[in-house]
Each structure stands twice: as structure tokens, then as C-alpha cells.
Design a protein around this motif. Structure first.
Motif, PDB file in Angstrom:
ATOM      1  N   VAL A   1      16.760  -7.913   4.843  1.00 48.51           N
ATOM      2  CA  VAL A   1      16.396  -7.290   3.570  1.00 48.51           C
ATOM      3  C   VAL A   1      17.025  -5.900   3.533  1.00 48.51           C
ATOM      4  CG1 VAL A   1      14.188  -8.509   3.348  1.00 48.51           C
ATOM      5  CG2 VAL A   1      14.255  -6.308   4.504  1.00 48.51           C
ATOM      6  N   GLU A   2      17.164  -5.344   2.325  1.00 44.38           N
ATOM      7  CA  GLU A   2      17.555  -3.952   2.195  1.00 44.38           C
ATOM      8  C   GLU A   2      16.311  -3.102   2.402  1.00 44.38           C
ATOM      9  OE1 GLU A   2      20.363  -2.315   1.895  1.00 44.38           O
ATOM     10  OE2 GLU A   2      21.516  -4.173   2.052  1.00 44.38           O
ATOM     11  N   ILE A   3      16.316  -2.314   3.438  1.00 46.99           N
ATOM     12  CA  ILE A   3      15.100  -1.622   3.866  1.00 46.99           C
ATOM     13  C   ILE A   3      15.087  -0.179   3.367  1.00 46.99           C
ATOM     14  CG2 ILE A   3      13.764  -0.837   5.860  1.00 46.99           C
ATOM     15  CD1 ILE A   3      14.880  -3.197   7.401  1.00 46.99           C
ATOM     16  N   GLN A   4      13.973   0.212   2.751  1.00 46.56           N
ATOM     17  CA  GLN A   4      13.716   1.602   2.421  1.00 46.56           C
ATOM     18  C   GLN A   4      12.668   2.147   3.385  1.00 46.56           C
ATOM     19  OE1 GLN A   4      12.691   1.742  -1.735  1.00 46.56           O
ATOM     20  NE2 GLN A   4      14.828   1.580  -2.385  1.00 46.56           N
ATOM     21  N   SER A   5      12.527   3.450   3.412  1.00 45.35           N
ATOM     22  CA  SER A   5      11.688   4.076   4.425  1.00 45.35           C
ATOM     23  C   SER A   5      10.220   3.623   4.397  1.00 45.35           C
ATOM     24  CB  SER A   5      11.795   5.599   4.333  1.00 45.35           C
ATOM     25  OG  SER A   5      11.637   6.057   3.007  1.00 45.35           O
ATOM     26  N   PRO A   6       9.566   3.430   3.246  1.00 40.18           N
ATOM     27  CA  PRO A   6       8.183   2.925   3.303  1.00 40.18           C
ATOM     28  C   PRO A   6       8.101   1.545   3.947  1.00 40.18           C
ATOM     29  CG  PRO A   6       8.640   3.868   1.151  1.00 40.18           C
ATOM     30  CD  PRO A   6       9.958   3.771   1.862  1.00 40.18           C
TER      31      PRO A   6
ATOM     32  N   ARG B   1      11.176  11.423   2.216  1.00 31.45           N
ATOM     33  CA  ARG B   1      11.281  12.247   3.433  1.00 31.45           C
ATOM     34  C   ARG B   1      10.058  12.061   4.328  1.00 31.45           C
ATOM     35  NH1 ARG B   1      13.356  16.282  -0.088  1.00 31.45           N
ATOM     36  NH2 ARG B   1      11.285  17.277  -0.127  1.00 31.45           N
ATOM     37  N   MET B   2       8.892  11.955   3.709  1.00 24.89           N
ATOM     38  CA  MET B   2       7.662  11.790   4.473  1.00 24.89           C
ATOM     39  C   MET B   2       7.677  10.479   5.274  1.00 24.89           C
ATOM     40  SD  MET B   2       3.759  11.389   3.051  1.00 24.89           S
ATOM     41  CE  MET B   2       4.144   9.780   2.317  1.00 24.89           C
ATOM     42  N   PHE B   3       8.081   9.394   4.618  1.00 26.79           N
ATOM     43  CA  PHE B   3       8.094   8.104   5.311  1.00 26.79           C
ATOM     44  C   PHE B   3       9.204   8.044   6.366  1.00 26.79           C
ATOM     45  CE2 PHE B   3       5.479   6.468   1.766  1.00 26.79           C
ATOM     46  CZ  PHE B   3       4.516   5.824   2.513  1.00 26.79           C
TER      47      PHE B   3
ATOM     48  N   ALA C   1       0.828  -1.206   0.000  1.00 21.46           N
ATOM     49  CA  ALA C   1       0.000   0.000   0.000  1.00 21.46           C
ATOM     50  C   ALA C   1       0.865   1.259   0.000  1.00 21.46           C
ATOM     51  CB  ALA C   1      -0.925  -0.011   1.223  1.00 21.46           C
ATOM     52  N   ALA C   2       1.960   1.225   0.769  1.00 26.33           N
ATOM     53  CA  ALA C   2       2.840   2.394   0.837  1.00 26.33           C
ATOM     54  C   ALA C   2       3.468   2.700  -0.509  1.00 26.33           C
ATOM     55  CB  ALA C   2       3.929   2.149   1.886  1.00 26.33           C
ATOM     56  N   TYR C   3       3.896   1.669  -1.228  1.00 18.10           N
ATOM     57  CA  TYR C   3       4.520   1.911  -2.530  1.00 18.10           C
ATOM     58  C   TYR C   3       3.509   2.328  -3.594  1.00 18.10           C
ATOM     59  CZ  TYR C   3       9.215   0.570  -1.211  1.00 18.10           C
ATOM     60  OH  TYR C   3      10.462   0.549  -0.637  1.00 18.10           O
ATOM     61  N   ARG C   4       2.253   1.895  -3.433  1.00 26.91           N
ATOM     62  CA  ARG C   4       1.220   2.384  -4.359  1.00 26.91           C
ATOM     63  C   ARG C   4       0.989   3.873  -4.159  1.00 26.91           C
ATOM     64  NH1 ARG C   4      -3.369  -2.459  -4.283  1.00 26.91           N
ATOM     65  NH2 ARG C   4      -2.129  -3.972  -5.481  1.00 26.91           N
ATOM     66  N   VAL C   5       1.010   4.296  -2.899  1.00 28.61           N
ATOM     67  CA  VAL C   5       0.894   5.726  -2.607  1.00 28.61           C
ATOM     68  C   VAL C   5       2.052   6.492  -3.234  1.00 28.61           C
ATOM     69  CG1 VAL C   5       0.973   7.448  -0.756  1.00 28.61           C
ATOM     70  CG2 VAL C   5      -0.439   5.394  -0.500  1.00 28.61           C
ATOM     71  N   MET C   6       3.244   5.880  -3.233  1.00 35.25           N
ATOM     72  CA  MET C   6       4.443   6.546  -3.727  1.00 35.25           C
ATOM     73  C   MET C   6       4.467   6.702  -5.252  1.00 35.25           C
ATOM     74  SD  MET C   6       6.446   7.522  -1.351  1.00 35.25           S
ATOM     75  CE  MET C   6       7.894   7.751  -2.391  1.00 35.25           C
ATOM     76  N   ARG C   7       3.713   5.882  -5.976  1.00 30.15           N
ATOM     77  CA  ARG C   7       3.832   5.870  -7.443  1.00 30.15           C
ATOM     78  C   ARG C   7       3.468   7.211  -8.070  1.00 30.15           C
ATOM     79  NH1 ARG C   7       1.258  -0.132  -8.638  1.00 30.15           N
ATOM     80  NH2 ARG C   7       3.150  -1.301  -8.124  1.00 30.15           N
ATOM     81  N   GLY C   8       2.500   7.879  -7.512  1.00 30.20           N
ATOM     82  CA  GLY C   8       2.098   9.134  -8.107  1.00 30.20           C
ATOM     83  C   GLY C   8       2.661  10.346  -7.403  1.00 30.20           C
ATOM     84  N   ALA C   9       3.605  10.128  -6.502  1.00 28.97           N
ATOM     85  CA  ALA C   9       4.135  11.235  -5.700  1.00 28.97           C
ATOM     86  C   ALA C   9       5.584  11.511  -6.065  1.00 28.97           C
ATOM     87  CB  ALA C   9       4.027  10.895  -4.217  1.00 28.97           C
ATOM     88  N   ASP C  10       6.061  12.652  -5.634  1.00 29.39           N
ATOM     89  CA  ASP C  10       7.469  12.977  -5.789  1.00 29.39           C
ATOM     90  C   ASP C  10       8.295  12.014  -4.957  1.00 29.39           C
ATOM     91  OD1 ASP C  10       9.823  14.784  -6.334  1.00 29.39           O
ATOM     92  OD2 ASP C  10       9.698  14.959  -4.143  1.00 29.39           O
ATOM     93  N   ARG C  11       9.274  11.355  -5.592  1.00 37.96           N
ATOM     94  CA  ARG C  11      10.011  10.290  -4.912  1.00 37.96           C
ATOM     95  C   ARG C  11      10.799  10.810  -3.724  1.00 37.96           C
ATOM     96  NH1 ARG C  11      13.319   7.616  -9.589  1.00 37.96           N
ATOM     97  NH2 ARG C  11      14.223   6.483  -7.836  1.00 37.96           N
ATOM     98  N   GLU C  12      11.512  11.903  -3.902  1.00 36.75           N
ATOM     99  CA  GLU C  12      12.310  12.430  -2.797  1.00 36.75           C
ATOM    100  C   GLU C  12      11.429  12.937  -1.660  1.00 36.75           C
ATOM    101  OE1 GLU C  12      15.190  13.215  -0.329  1.00 36.75           O
ATOM    102  OE2 GLU C  12      15.567  12.283  -2.276  1.00 36.75           O
ATOM    103  N   GLY C  13      10.332  13.616  -2.033  1.00 37.59           N
ATOM    104  CA  GLY C  13       9.409  14.099  -1.010  1.00 37.59           C
ATOM    105  C   GLY C  13       8.742  12.950  -0.271  1.00 37.59           C
TER     106      GLY C  13
ATOM    107  N   LEU D   1      13.648   4.041  -4.178  1.00 33.62           N
ATOM    108  CA  LEU D   1      13.630   5.393  -3.665  1.00 33.62           C
ATOM    109  C   LEU D   1      15.056   5.871  -3.496  1.00 33.62           C
ATOM    110  CD1 LEU D   1      10.885   5.011  -0.950  1.00 33.62           C
ATOM    111  CD2 LEU D   1      10.651   6.079  -3.182  1.00 33.62           C
ATOM    112  N   PRO D   2      15.283   7.168  -3.391  1.00 27.63           N
ATOM    113  CA  PRO D   2      16.638   7.660  -3.174  1.00 27.63           C
ATOM    114  C   PRO D   2      17.216   7.125  -1.886  1.00 27.63           C
ATOM    115  CG  PRO D   2      15.127   9.444  -3.750  1.00 27.63           C
ATOM    116  CD  PRO D   2      14.294   8.240  -3.506  1.00 27.63           C
TER     117      PRO D   2
END
Length: 393
Positions: free
Chosen positions: A249-254, A172-174, A157-169, A383-384
Motif C-alpha cells: 500500500v502507499e503508506i502515510q505516517s498515521p 510531523r507528529m505521526f 482512529a488516527a485519521y479521525r484525530v487528524m480531521r480537526g488538526a493542522d495537516r502538516e503539523g 496528508l502532505p
């Protein structure tokens, strides 16, 4: 003149607080490993925040403490010497798995040590087996699976939210959200693991005749146990934090946000119901679930080693507790010998750990012992990469 019973009770209280300290640094990774791995929190700030919230959480509930002090074993059969023996099994297993960087369960080490000691000292009738099954063994199997599934769904769900958003922003949000979600895990850890030492101290006070059976922990017990686990958490537990943050795993913020949120919900719910849940099992299940939800590679070699440690925890700690219980049969001298042996082995493990020290400065470096067993591809764009404490040096 100090009676032999009071001496043993005092020794057990001190050893119980030592166990609580080891529980703190052994399980510090449960709350903060993902936040440190993604750079949401620096290592030092992470453990400081976790330490404070562990202390706060210890004051919020005593249901788990009651399970330990009066539900798991029959306090009419248990003696302070048995509790001492059980604690020795738990501490040595905690230290050994910490040395190996394995996120095993401090809770199950405690349960195993106590069960082994009581079996030797009082026989099978001294253990409440239905409670062991319903409040310890079944949650140990179910909770990590439920937390993992929840984390997998939340990650998708988090990555679906990210698809239409600014990646860097979005990153930072997550990362900002992880500060909140990690705080909830630390608070939940205090409500669960902080109570286990309270339960042990209450148990030894009851068996020593200094507290009525069926009563809850005194205020001084709550304060002492909360401070001990908080101090242990602040010391870091960097070896296990490396495994949890980088080894599975390699963890990203989401992912980190999803895993931490799933863990905190599972732990808080179980604490409310008095389950003797392993926060390590829940946090590990959530991290694995977040990796599967993202579609990234899971280091199954590390997960397999962790599973072996989980399976061995109860019997291994139980065996040490049983052997220690045999020594306590020699009287006060035998109990003191158990404490000396515990101190010697603890010192040896500490000296060995200094040969390849892990600290806040290198906690985010990849562990040498990790085996990549099943590669996979990310299902979403990366993500960055965040700036971590290590990269800022």
C-alpha cells in the motif's frame, strides 16, 4: 585431536549464526519499512536503530528459544547432522525469497528445514506435532489477522484525530511517533527471532552431549545470536524493505504508526507466551490492515505473491532439509558436502542479486514487479508527502 562430533557441532554453530545473519537482513523490513517509506527515518538510520534494538531484544526473553530447543522436536532423537541439514533448508529459502523481494517467514523456513531433516533422520516420532500445531501453525494463521484488524482500527482512529488538526503539523507528529513505534517493533523482533537461533544452537549442544537436556541457552549463545541478527539487520535487506514499504500500500505516517504499534504488541505478546511467531506475517498483516483502514488501494497482486511464498515456506524448506539430511547420512564427508553445496548456491544467488541491486539509495522507488489489482479511493484527505531520503539526493 578434534572429534567428529565436536567438528560437526562447531560447523552447525557457525551455520546457525549465518542463518541468524540472513534472518536479520531478511526481516529488517519488518520494523523499519513503513518508517522509511514515510520519511520518518532515513534508510541508514533506520537499519542502524533496528540493529541495536534487535541485539537488546535478544537479551530480554528466552521462551521462544526453549520452544525451539526442547519443544518442537525430541532432542533424544535429533543429531547435530539433522540440525545442520535443517539450517541449510532455512538459509537457502531465505536467500531465494530475499532475491525475489518476497517477505516470507525466516522463522517458518527454520521450522520447515528442521522438521524435514528430523523426519528423514528420526521419523515422525522425532517431531512434537501438538507443539507444531499450537505454537507455530495456529499463530501463523491467527496473528496476522489480529494484527491486521488492530491496525485497521488504529488507522481509522488516527485519521479521525487528524480531521480537526493542522495537516502538516499532524503529519510531523505521526512521523515523530513512528520513530518510537518502529523501535518497539525492532525490539520485539529481537525478543522473537533472535531467540530462534539461540534455540537451534542450544539444541545442537544438547544433541552433541555438550549441554544437559531441558536447560536454556548459555550467555555466549545469547550474545553471539544477538550480534549476528544485529549485523544482518544493519546490512539492510533493502529488497524486502521496498516490497513492505512500497509494494503493498502507499503508506502515510498515521498508517505507519498504527501498523508498527499493532505489530509490536502482537510480537511481544507472542514472545512472552513462547509462540514461534513469524514477525514477517504480523508486520505484513498490519500494513495491509492499515491500508484497508485508510480506505486506500491495496496491491493485491503483491499480497497474493506473498501468500504463495508463505504457503510454500514450510514444505519447501522442509524438502531441502530432508535432502540435506540424506547427504549427512554419508558421515562427516556428507556433512561437509552439504556445507559446500550451501556455499555454492548462496554465492550464485548473491551474484544474481547484483544484476539489479537494491540499496538505501533506491529503496523507496516503486518496484517493477508490483501488480495493481484492485484500485480504490482514499476515504480521507491525503496528508502532505514527506521528504524522503531518495528525494533529498
Amino acid at each position: 585431536m578434534l572429534s567428529a562430533t565436536l567438528l560437526i557441532v562447531a560447523i552447525v554453530v557457525i551455520v546457525a549464526l549465518v542463518f541468524d545473519f540472513t534472518n536479520g537482513f531478511h526481516d529488517a523490513a519488518n520494523a523499519m519499512a513503513t518508517s522509511v517509506a514515510t520519511g520518518a527515518l532515513t534508510p541508514r538510520r533506520a537499519v542502524a536503530l533496528a540493529a541495536v534494538l534487535n541485539v537488546v531484544g535478544a537479551f530480554l526473553s528466552t521462551e521462544v528459544a526453549k520452544t525451539i530447543s526442547g519443544g518442537m522436536v525430541d532432542d533424544s532423537f535429533v543429531t547435530p547432522e539433522m540440525v545442520l541439514a535443517g539450517l541449510c533448508g532455512a538459509i537457502l529459502w531465505n536467500l531465494l525469497t530475499w532475491l525475489l523481494g518476497l517477505p516470507s517467514s525466516s522463522s517458518h523456513a527454520l521450522f520447515g528445514g528442521l522438521i524435514g531433516a528430523v523426519l528423514v533422520g528420526a521419523g515422525a516420532s522425532g517431531v512434537h506435532w501438538p507443539v507444531i500445531v499450537s505454537k507455530i501453525l495456529l499463530p501463523a494463521v491467527v496473528a496476522p489477522v489480529v494484527a491486521g484488524l488492530a491496525a485497521a482500527l488504529a488507522t481509522r482512529a488516527a485519521y479521525r484525530v487528524m480531521r480537526g488538526a493542522d495537516r502538516e503539523g499532524g503529519a510531523r507528529m505521526f512521523r515523530a511517533g513512528q520513530t518510537v513505534s518502529a523501535s518497539f517493533v525492532a525490539l520485539a523482533h529481537g525478543t522473537s527471532d533472535g531467540q530462534k537461533t539461540m534455540g537451534v544452537i542450544t539444541l545442537v549442544l544438547v544433541t552433541g552431549g555438550y549441554q544437559a537436556s531441558g536447560t536454556g541457552p548459555h550467555l555466549w549463545v545469547i550474545v553471539a545470536a544477538g550480534l549476528a541478527i544485529g549485523l544482518g539487520t544493519y546490512s539492510g535487506g533493502w529488497r524486502i524493505m521496498r516490497t513492505m514499504g512500497k509494494g503493498l500500500v502507499e503508506i502515510q505516517s498515521p498508517q505507519g504508526f498504527a501498523a508498527e504499534t499493532s505489530s509490536s504488541v502482537a510480537i511481544l505478546a507472542s514472545s512472552h507466551m513462547g509462540f514461534g511467531l513469524s514477525t514477517t506475517h504480523v508486520a505484513s498483516g498490519s500494513i495491509l490492515g492499515s491500508g484497508l483502514g485508510r480506505g486506500t488501494e491495496v496491491r493485491w497482486g503483491t499480497a497474493r505473491r506473498m501468500a504463495y511464498a508463505w504457503a510454500l515456506t514450510l514444505p519447501a524448506a522442509g524438502a531441502v532439509g530432508a535432502l540435506a539430511a540424506l547427504l549427512t547420512r554419508l558421515g562427516t564427508g556428507g556433512s561437509l558436502l552439504v556445507v559446500v553445496i550451501l556455499a555454492v548456491f548462496s554465492a550464485i544467488i548473491w551474484r544474481v542479486s547484483r544484476r539489479a541491486a537494491v540499496s538505501h539509495a533506491n529503496v523507496n522507488e516503486q518496484s517493477d514487479v508490483v501488480v495493481l489489482a484492485r484500485p480504490g479511493a482514499d476515504s480521507v484527505a491525503d496528508l502532505p508527502e514527506p521528504e524522503t531520503a531518495t528525494s533529498r539526493r
